[in-house]
Design an enzyme around this catalytic site. Sequence first.
Site, PDB file in Angstrom:
ATOM      1  N   CYS A   2       0.833  -1.192   0.000  1.00  0.00           N
ATOM      2  CA  CYS A   2       0.000   0.000   0.000  1.00  0.00           C
ATOM      3  C   CYS A   2       0.870   1.244   0.000  1.00  0.00           C
ATOM      4  O   CYS A   2       2.096   1.169  -0.089  1.00  0.00           O
ATOM      5  CB  CYS A   2      -0.923   0.008   1.220  1.00  0.00           C
ATOM      6  SG  CYS A   2      -1.903  -1.510   1.425  1.00  0.00           S
ATOM      7  N   ARG A  52      -4.839   1.455  -0.717  1.00  0.00           N
ATOM      8  CA  ARG A  52      -4.773   0.027  -0.417  1.00  0.00           C
ATOM      9  C   ARG A  52      -4.632  -0.825  -1.661  1.00  0.00           C
ATOM     10  O   ARG A  52      -5.375  -0.664  -2.635  1.00  0.00           O
ATOM     11  CB  ARG A  52      -6.038  -0.394   0.340  1.00  0.00           C
ATOM     12  CG  ARG A  52      -6.013  -1.844   0.796  1.00  0.00           C
ATOM     13  CD  ARG A  52      -7.327  -2.217   1.466  1.00  0.00           C
ATOM     14  NE  ARG A  52      -7.287  -3.596   1.951  1.00  0.00           N
ATOM     15  CZ  ARG A  52      -8.360  -4.363   2.134  1.00  0.00           C
ATOM     16  NH1 ARG A  52      -9.566  -3.873   1.873  1.00  0.00           N
ATOM     17  NH2 ARG A  52      -8.231  -5.602   2.576  1.00  0.00           N
ATOM     18  N   LEU A  53      -3.646  -1.722  -1.622  1.00  0.00           N
ATOM     19  CA  LEU A  53      -3.556  -2.845  -2.549  1.00  0.00           C
ATOM     20  C   LEU A  53      -3.945  -4.069  -1.737  1.00  0.00           C
ATOM     21  O   LEU A  53      -3.183  -4.527  -0.876  1.00  0.00           O
ATOM     22  CB  LEU A  53      -2.144  -2.995  -3.108  1.00  0.00           C
ATOM     23  CG  LEU A  53      -1.899  -4.213  -4.008  1.00  0.00           C
ATOM     24  CD1 LEU A  53      -2.735  -4.128  -5.280  1.00  0.00           C
ATOM     25  CD2 LEU A  53      -0.423  -4.347  -4.359  1.00  0.00           C
TER      26      LEU A  53
END
Length: 675
Positions: A2, A52-53
């Site tokens: 992230c 966010r990933l």
Amino acid sequence: MCGLSGFLQGRSSSFSLATTIEGMTERLIHRGPDETGVWVDESIGLALGHRRLAVLELSPAGAQPMHSAGGRFVLAFNGEIYNHLALREQLAVEGATPAWLGHSDTETLLACFERWGIQKTLQQTVGMFSIAVWDVQGLILHLARDRFGEKPLYYGWVGQGGGRAFAFASELKALRAYPGFANPISREALALYMRFTVVPAPHSIYQSIYKLEPGCLLSISADAAPGDMPAFEKPLRPPFDQEGVTLQRWWALGDVVQAGAQSLIRDETEAISTLEQRLAEAVQLQSLADVPLGAFLSGGIDSSIIVALMQQQASRPVKTFTVGFEEAGFDESPHARAVAQHLGTEHSELFVTSAQAQAVIAGLPEMYDEPFADSSQIPTHLVCKAARQQVTVALSGDAGDELFGGYNRYFWGPRIWSRLAWMPAPLRRALGATIAALPVAGWNALGRPLNALLPSGKGIARAGDKAHKLAARLHGVRDLDDLYLSLVSEWQDPAQVVRGVAGARLVEPASLLDDVLPAHGVEPSQLRMMYRDSLTYLPDDILCKVDRAAMAVSLETRVPFLDHRVAELAWQLPLDMKIRGGQGKWALRQVLYKYVPRQLIERPKAGFAIPVGEWLRGPLRDWAESLLDEQRLLTEGYFYPAPIRNRWAEHLSGRRDHTASLWAVLMFQAWLERQ
């Protein structure tokens, strides 16, 4: 993986905190394309942002910034805590299990913070991370970075007047989005960049903006009003405690080195068995993901052993990726293909033309956000881009060289110095001049028949480049430690090329290379080199290169060798289990040969090279000439044009190969052009 950002502005703000943090966080969308979140406290003047990933806990239960169950902490977190399930079990044993909302490691961290506090929790983790956590009860902002610096974190003072703030972010582009950002370029950082071809921690390219060093915890009290606090003109170094700001190490490699020296493993069978077990455990932990996962495979020792252990544990073929080039001398893909076939992986090869590789260059200033001149950044980005088409997470073999003695300088440098130490300095300088008199091509021609006579894997790749590098290093080198500094330096005296700096060594300590060595465990020169590389070259070059190249395409990368328990074991191995018979990584090889035949691995170390030097004489010449124009250099005022123009002329003529030092200038110029 992230991206995070934030700032502490104080109770009087001249603009909207929410709008500002949203703008900063949006600049990190490539690090986290799946979701965005912000949190502000107007009463304190604090803002946290997160991109966010989603890798673990794909539901909204993993969204950030996240509040702890008890309400004491608010966390923005970039990274992965690989042992977070074990931490949950430990909390349960202690009777401190909250009502879990999901299975994210972010939620685990927050529960641990409430139970054990910040520092003890960090010491319990196995992972990679940069974090920003706000202590609501103590009114303290904490910033922390993982042990080896896998994940980046910048901090410093930005803005002016009533908008002045202490700000932090995963990348500089988020800090530049803060209103009124006007931090000038740091001449000292530029000089260090010209020496090392990267900006070394704790510096950044901007004044009053710094990198948090690996293994460090920075805390700032809300009572230390940023509007009144003077921006520190020099990087903070631990231990530091002044004006409401503290900086301390929660983990130190030096402690690991000294502990390892006191508990060396002398039995080779035990050492190899334990190493295999530790690496297998690290690979297993780092293979945990709720999204597709794969691995980079170059066909070298490090990536091959990671993939071999992954494949042994997997129920289906592991997805592996490599990049090949049309220039045969730079194409490692056949070696990777052979290893992949032997292990039975699902292997993908991306073949790249020179034109495709060169097209990446225009995006490098934005991708790396500050000058960065390791040209292997180009193929690294290309293989990350290829992998992202199929997976969201990729394991890599980085850090094997630093931990297990893989770089040529570890055995080549001491061997050369042992033959030169007796010479008076004038004689060494004369020898250097003699070596430099033979062109690179001539040394390469001499090296080919010599390599043919040597056992497989013990030849010298790119002999001409190494000979000329040695020739330049012999001037002014007094001992082996000086030789090491020279070997990792491109512009030997940056003050001769950068305007406005004090001298060759600049302000002490100029970088972490100047820090005091551990009292025990680094007596052999090779171990000193490995220790210093782990502190500097690994985080500032290798890990930075991979992080930015991968995050530009929203790919998470993981490094099993940097499970700190693997690193601890590495420093328990005697030097002869790392370097033996003029060859590095002896112990790793013994593990790998259980899975991959020796003949598929043994060859000279080549690295992730591309023919940038040839491109500068050909298709990139006009681009480079524009950036190196003498009048332009004079007008911009950062460089003395003469030494740069001299090297450019020598390089174009083919008399010398100045690829690395010229690439450093070009990457700064290209970055400056984008500012």
